[in-house]
Design a protein around this motif. Structure first.
Motif, PDB file in Angstrom:
ATOM      1  N   SER A 154      18.183  11.488 -28.888  1.00  9.99           N
ATOM      2  CA  SER A 154      19.642  11.460 -28.150  1.00  9.99           C
ATOM      3  C   SER A 154      20.064  12.989 -28.199  1.00  9.99           C
ATOM      4  O   SER A 154      19.689  13.763 -29.146  1.00  9.99           O
ATOM      5  CB  SER A 154      20.533  10.668 -28.562  1.00  9.99           C
ATOM      6  OG  SER A 154      20.758  10.882 -30.010  1.00  9.99           O
ATOM      7  N   HIS A 155      20.712  13.413 -27.306  1.00  9.44           N
ATOM      8  CA  HIS A 155      21.322  14.750 -27.232  1.00  9.44           C
ATOM      9  C   HIS A 155      22.667  14.618 -27.992  1.00  9.44           C
ATOM     10  O   HIS A 155      23.442  13.849 -27.635  1.00  9.44           O
ATOM     11  CB  HIS A 155      21.469  15.109 -25.893  1.00  9.44           C
ATOM     12  CG  HIS A 155      21.908  16.614 -25.719  1.00  9.44           C
ATOM     13  ND1 HIS A 155      23.002  17.063 -25.766  1.00  9.44           N
ATOM     14  CD2 HIS A 155      20.591  17.744 -25.476  1.00  9.44           C
ATOM     15  CE1 HIS A 155      23.021  18.559 -25.661  1.00  9.44           C
ATOM     16  NE2 HIS A 155      21.602  18.858 -25.481  1.00  9.44           N
ATOM     17  N   ALA A 156      22.846  15.764 -28.720  1.00 10.25           N
ATOM     18  CA  ALA A 156      24.060  15.730 -29.492  1.00 10.25           C
ATOM     19  C   ALA A 156      25.271  15.917 -29.104  1.00 10.25           C
ATOM     20  O   ALA A 156      26.344  15.346 -29.214  1.00 10.25           O
ATOM     21  CB  ALA A 156      23.824  16.632 -30.769  1.00 10.25           C
ATOM     22  N   TRP A 157      25.201  16.419 -27.875  1.00  6.89           N
ATOM     23  CA  TRP A 157      26.799  16.804 -26.915  1.00  6.89           C
ATOM     24  C   TRP A 157      26.669  15.935 -25.899  1.00  6.89           C
ATOM     25  O   TRP A 157      27.706  16.266 -25.067  1.00  6.89           O
ATOM     26  CB  TRP A 157      26.773  18.249 -26.885  1.00  6.89           C
ATOM     27  CG  TRP A 157      26.218  19.321 -27.962  1.00  6.89           C
ATOM     28  CD1 TRP A 157      25.170  20.147 -28.003  1.00  6.89           C
ATOM     29  CD2 TRP A 157      26.806  19.426 -29.264  1.00  6.89           C
ATOM     30  NE1 TRP A 157      25.130  20.713 -29.040  1.00  6.89           N
ATOM     31  CE2 TRP A 157      26.083  20.209 -29.856  1.00  6.89           C
ATOM     32  CE3 TRP A 157      28.045  18.576 -29.702  1.00  6.89           C
ATOM     33  CZ2 TRP A 157      26.418  20.842 -31.006  1.00  6.89           C
ATOM     34  CZ3 TRP A 157      28.325  19.201 -31.006  1.00  6.89           C
ATOM     35  CH2 TRP A 157      27.478  20.024 -31.760  1.00  6.89           C
ATOM     36  N   ASP A 158      25.969  14.924 -25.543  1.00 11.60           N
ATOM     37  CA  ASP A 158      25.805  14.209 -24.221  1.00 11.60           C
ATOM     38  C   ASP A 158      25.308  12.912 -24.517  1.00 11.60           C
ATOM     39  O   ASP A 158      25.041  12.550 -25.521  1.00 11.60           O
ATOM     40  CB  ASP A 158      24.999  14.950 -23.259  1.00 11.60           C
ATOM     41  CG  ASP A 158      25.364  14.651 -21.733  1.00 11.60           C
ATOM     42  OD1 ASP A 158      26.153  13.751 -21.539  1.00 11.60           O
ATOM     43  OD2 ASP A 158      24.520  15.008 -20.892  1.00 11.60           O
ATOM     44  N   SER A 159      25.427  12.022 -23.503  1.00 13.02           N
ATOM     45  CA  SER A 159      24.919  10.700 -23.911  1.00 13.02           C
ATOM     46  C   SER A 159      23.455  10.497 -23.410  1.00 13.02           C
ATOM     47  O   SER A 159      23.082   9.273 -23.426  1.00 13.02           O
ATOM     48  CB  SER A 159      25.865   9.909 -22.849  1.00 13.02           C
ATOM     49  OG  SER A 159      25.607  10.151 -21.297  1.00 13.02           O
ATOM     50  N   TRP A 160      22.671  11.562 -23.076  1.00 12.82           N
ATOM     51  CA  TRP A 160      21.383  11.224 -22.752  1.00 12.82           C
ATOM     52  C   TRP A 160      20.596  10.501 -24.068  1.00 12.82           C
ATOM     53  O   TRP A 160      20.937  10.891 -25.060  1.00 12.82           O
ATOM     54  CB  TRP A 160      20.743  12.547 -22.469  1.00 12.82           C
ATOM     55  CG  TRP A 160      19.229  12.625 -22.249  1.00 12.82           C
ATOM     56  CD1 TRP A 160      18.451  12.078 -21.310  1.00 12.82           C
ATOM     57  CD2 TRP A 160      18.032  12.929 -23.429  1.00 12.82           C
ATOM     58  NE1 TRP A 160      17.266  12.202 -21.504  1.00 12.82           N
ATOM     59  CE2 TRP A 160      17.017  12.695 -22.655  1.00 12.82           C
ATOM     60  CE3 TRP A 160      18.413  13.533 -24.516  1.00 12.82           C
ATOM     61  CZ2 TRP A 160      15.788  12.924 -23.502  1.00 12.82           C
ATOM     62  CZ3 TRP A 160      17.355  13.610 -25.042  1.00 12.82           C
ATOM     63  CH2 TRP A 160      16.089  13.406 -24.736  1.00 12.82           C
ATOM     64  N   HIS A 161      19.952   9.685 -23.792  1.00 13.54           N
ATOM     65  CA  HIS A 161      19.022   9.157 -24.855  1.00 13.54           C
ATOM     66  C   HIS A 161      17.671   8.406 -24.263  1.00 13.54           C
ATOM     67  O   HIS A 161      17.795   7.911 -23.143  1.00 13.54           O
ATOM     68  CB  HIS A 161      19.848   8.170 -25.910  1.00 13.54           C
ATOM     69  CG  HIS A 161      20.550   7.107 -25.067  1.00 13.54           C
ATOM     70  ND1 HIS A 161      19.666   5.812 -24.747  1.00 13.54           N
ATOM     71  CD2 HIS A 161      21.564   7.022 -24.717  1.00 13.54           C
ATOM     72  CE1 HIS A 161      20.370   5.055 -24.107  1.00 13.54           C
ATOM     73  NE2 HIS A 161      21.810   5.663 -23.968  1.00 13.54           N
ATOM     74  N   ASP A 162      16.731   8.532 -25.080  1.00 13.11           N
ATOM     75  CA  ASP A 162      15.505   7.631 -24.480  1.00 13.11           C
ATOM     76  C   ASP A 162      14.618   7.321 -25.656  1.00 13.11           C
ATOM     77  O   ASP A 162      15.117   7.651 -26.877  1.00 13.11           O
ATOM     78  CB  ASP A 162      14.626   8.862 -23.840  1.00 13.11           C
ATOM     79  CG  ASP A 162      13.871   8.186 -22.619  1.00 13.11           C
ATOM     80  OD1 ASP A 162      13.742   6.841 -22.827  1.00 13.11           O
ATOM     81  OD2 ASP A 162      13.021   8.789 -21.903  1.00 13.11           O
ATOM     82  N   GLU A 205      20.095  23.555 -27.513  1.00 12.21           N
ATOM     83  CA  GLU A 205      19.897  22.110 -27.523  1.00 12.21           C
ATOM     84  C   GLU A 205      19.869  21.734 -29.248  1.00 12.21           C
ATOM     85  O   GLU A 205      19.391  22.133 -29.939  1.00 12.21           O
ATOM     86  CB  GLU A 205      18.471  22.004 -27.131  1.00 12.21           C
ATOM     87  CG  GLU A 205      18.124  20.281 -27.046  1.00 12.21           C
ATOM     88  CD  GLU A 205      16.807  20.330 -26.217  1.00 12.21           C
ATOM     89  OE1 GLU A 205      16.752  19.590 -25.278  1.00 12.21           O
ATOM     90  OE2 GLU A 205      15.941  21.097 -26.577  1.00 12.21           O
ATOM     91  N   LYS A 206      20.610  20.382 -29.276  1.00 15.28           N
ATOM     92  CA  LYS A 206      20.835  19.637 -30.523  1.00 15.28           C
ATOM     93  C   LYS A 206      20.292  18.218 -30.241  1.00 15.28           C
ATOM     94  O   LYS A 206      21.131  17.448 -29.421  1.00 15.28           O
ATOM     95  CB  LYS A 206      22.151  19.740 -31.241  1.00 15.28           C
ATOM     96  CG  LYS A 206      22.729  21.232 -31.296  1.00 15.28           C
ATOM     97  CD  LYS A 206      22.309  21.830 -32.715  1.00 15.28           C
ATOM     98  CE  LYS A 206      23.027  23.048 -32.842  1.00 15.28           C
ATOM     99  NZ  LYS A 206      22.471  24.308 -32.492  1.00 15.28           N
ATOM    100  N   LEU A 207      18.900  18.176 -30.713  1.00 12.84           N
ATOM    101  CA  LEU A 207      18.645  16.625 -30.689  1.00 12.84           C
ATOM    102  C   LEU A 207      18.794  15.680 -31.956  1.00 12.84           C
ATOM    103  O   LEU A 207      18.755  16.289 -33.018  1.00 12.84           O
ATOM    104  CB  LEU A 207      17.150  16.503 -30.304  1.00 12.84           C
ATOM    105  CG  LEU A 207      16.790  17.145 -28.917  1.00 12.84           C
ATOM    106  CD1 LEU A 207      15.349  17.147 -28.769  1.00 12.84           C
ATOM    107  CD2 LEU A 207      17.133  16.386 -27.741  1.00 12.84           C
TER     108      LEU A 207
END
Length: 64
Positions: free
Chosen positions: A9-17, A45-47
């Motif tokens: 998941s991206h630390a600053w957004d709602s993206w996840h997979d 980018e922070k994952l």
């Protein structure tokens, strides 16, 4: 061999997979998942990566 569920998941957004991979260790699971997944390229980018062992393959219980 173990089945791992690797989530990103991206630390600053709602993206996840997530993906399921079969391998021997958590480290190997992360490396294999990174090769299989299309992770967006983002500046600074922070994952967040989580790894969960879902199942063990090829192991038999004693007495069976």
């Amino acid at each position: 061999m173990n089945v791992f569920k690797v989530s990103f998941s991206h630390a600053w957004d709602s993206w996840h997979d997530f993906t399921f991979v079969t391998c021997r260790s958590k480290t190997e699971a992360i490396q294999k998942a990174l090769e299989e997944m299309d992770i967006p390229e983002v500046l600074n980018e922070k994952l967040i990566i989580t790894v969960v062992m879902e199942n063990q393959l090829g192991k038999r219980k004693a007495g069976k």
